[in-house]
Design a protein around this motif. Structure first.
Motif, PDB file in Angstrom:
ATOM      1  N   ALA A  14     -56.942  20.742 127.870  1.00 46.95           N
ATOM      2  CA  ALA A  14     -55.749  21.544 128.178  1.00 46.95           C
ATOM      3  C   ALA A  14     -55.652  21.797 129.681  1.00 46.95           C
ATOM      4  CB  ALA A  14     -55.775  22.855 127.397  1.00 46.95           C
ATOM      5  N   SER A  15     -55.583  20.710 130.448  1.00 44.35           N
ATOM      6  CA  SER A  15     -55.719  20.813 131.903  1.00 44.35           C
ATOM      7  C   SER A  15     -54.464  20.437 132.674  1.00 44.35           C
ATOM      8  CB  SER A  15     -56.887  19.950 132.369  1.00 44.35           C
ATOM      9  OG  SER A  15     -56.890  18.672 131.767  1.00 44.35           O
ATOM     10  N   GLY A  38     -53.822  17.052 127.704  1.00 47.86           N
ATOM     11  CA  GLY A  38     -52.732  17.980 127.437  1.00 47.86           C
ATOM     12  C   GLY A  38     -51.796  17.373 126.418  1.00 47.86           C
ATOM     13  N   ARG A  39     -50.800  18.132 126.011  1.00 52.48           N
ATOM     14  CA  ARG A  39     -49.892  17.670 124.954  1.00 52.48           C
ATOM     15  C   ARG A  39     -48.657  16.952 125.486  1.00 52.48           C
ATOM     16  NH1 ARG A  39     -50.338  21.480 119.873  1.00 52.48           N
ATOM     17  NH2 ARG A  39     -52.310  22.521 120.275  1.00 52.48           N
ATOM     18  N   ALA A  43     -46.267  16.320 132.216  1.00 55.38           N
ATOM     19  CA  ALA A  43     -47.060  17.343 132.899  1.00 55.38           C
ATOM     20  C   ALA A  43     -48.443  16.817 133.262  1.00 55.38           C
ATOM     21  CB  ALA A  43     -47.185  18.587 132.020  1.00 55.38           C
ATOM     22  N   LEU A  44     -49.024  16.021 132.364  1.00 51.93           N
ATOM     23  CA  LEU A  44     -50.337  15.449 132.634  1.00 51.93           C
ATOM     24  C   LEU A  44     -50.293  14.471 133.807  1.00 51.93           C
ATOM     25  CD1 LEU A  44     -52.014  14.662 129.199  1.00 51.93           C
ATOM     26  CD2 LEU A  44     -52.923  16.083 131.018  1.00 51.93           C
ATOM     27  N   VAL A  62     -55.467  11.785 128.828  1.00 49.53           N
ATOM     28  CA  VAL A  62     -55.382  11.655 127.377  1.00 49.53           C
ATOM     29  C   VAL A  62     -54.387  12.672 126.833  1.00 49.53           C
ATOM     30  CG1 VAL A  62     -56.634  11.719 125.199  1.00 49.53           C
ATOM     31  CG2 VAL A  62     -57.768  10.853 127.264  1.00 49.53           C
ATOM     32  N   THR A  63     -53.272  12.175 126.317  1.00 52.92           N
ATOM     33  CA  THR A  63     -52.237  13.040 125.763  1.00 52.92           C
ATOM     34  C   THR A  63     -52.510  13.296 124.288  1.00 52.92           C
ATOM     35  OG1 THR A  63     -50.624  12.073 127.291  1.00 52.92           O
ATOM     36  CG2 THR A  63     -49.761  13.323 125.438  1.00 52.92           C
ATOM     37  N   GLY A  64     -52.390  14.560 123.893  1.00 52.71           N
ATOM     38  CA  GLY A  64     -52.535  14.878 122.479  1.00 52.71           C
ATOM     39  C   GLY A  64     -53.253  16.196 122.266  1.00 52.71           C
TER      40      GLY A  64
END
Length: 260
Positions: A14-15, A38-39, A43-44, A62-64
């Protein structure tokens, strides 16, 4: 101070925003290669670009949802091996009166803020023990020590996580692997905006007045800067912090009135 982290690899969950991003930035500045999570892809990618602009190595984006086993595996794969550092971080459940928490909400909160961090620790700790270096840091909440209305589920899950991993910390300490907890108070993040909105509704005031009252309860007379939280994270991950384990560091500007 040289924190002895040059060449280490850190997974920071969650960065893309807030305290997680602050931790990723501080660790990158200390010489770590960073795996971001992050999701939201946009933003990531923005966070990754900002780190690279500082000269940091970003080895994975890594998205998710970190609760997903596939996402956890992708984070570890992106580290190239079991990471040297794991920053467990996840958004807390929405602020809600405890009477409104049905079984699904209870299980979701426990899974996100207790079960998921434990599962990640299970996946990385043996590699750390084998290499005789590891730093695991869990971002929990100041409500672990000072419970607050609306945060009952968050507090309960994170107290459970603290109790579970405090015992694990003693099992890994012989191998220079530490597990500690950072407990943020009121920091200037998106999460704080939700806290003010919840308080405003409960107190029958507008959001600006709820924010003023919250600031007035902090002896430091301000909300925390995420960057100073990140610096505390980096120190607890440092080579110099190897004799600190199983501890909960409250960073709240003096708001908690107790001695322990």
């Amino acid at each position: 101070m040289d924190l002895g982290l040059s060449g280490k690899t850190a997974i920071v969950c969650a960065s893309s925003h807030g305290l997680g991003r602050a931790c990723a930035t501080a660790l990158a500045d200390a010489g770590c290669a960073i795996v971001l999570n992050g999701r939201h892809t946009d933003a990531l990618e923005e966070a990754a670009a900002a780190l690279r602009d500082r000269g940091a190595a970003v080895t994975g984006v890594v998205t998710g949802d970190v609760a997903d086993d596939g996402v956890q595996r992708a984070l570890i794969d992106a580290a190239g091996r079991a990471p040297d550092i794991l920053i467990n971080n996840n958004a807390g459940p929405p602020l809600r009166d405890f009477r409104q928490l049905d079984a699904d909400a209870l299980h979701a909160g426990l899974d996100a803020n207790m079960v998921t961090p434990i599962r990640l620790v299970q996946k990385v700790i043996d590699g750390m023990i084998e290499r005789r270096f590891g730093r695991i840091l869990c971002i929990t909440s100041g409500s672990v020590k000072s419970p607050a209305a609306g945060l009952d589920l968050s507090s309960g899950a994170r107290v459970g996580l603290t109790g579970f991993l405090a015992g694990v910390a003693r099992q890994a300490a012989h191998a220079n692997v530490t597990i500690n907890f950072l407990l943020p108070g009121l920091f200037a993040t998106r999460r704080l905006e939700g806290v003010h909105a919840f308080a405003a509704k409960a107190q029958g005031v507008d959001v600006a007045e709820a924010e003023r009252r919250a600031r007035a309860r902090v002896p430091a007379a301000r909300f925390g800067d995420p960057a100073e939280f990140g610096d505390a994270c980096a120190f607890l991950c440092s080579a110099q912090a190897g004799f600190i384990t199983g501890q909960s560091l409250l960073i709240d500007g003096g708001a908690y009135p107790g001695l322990l």
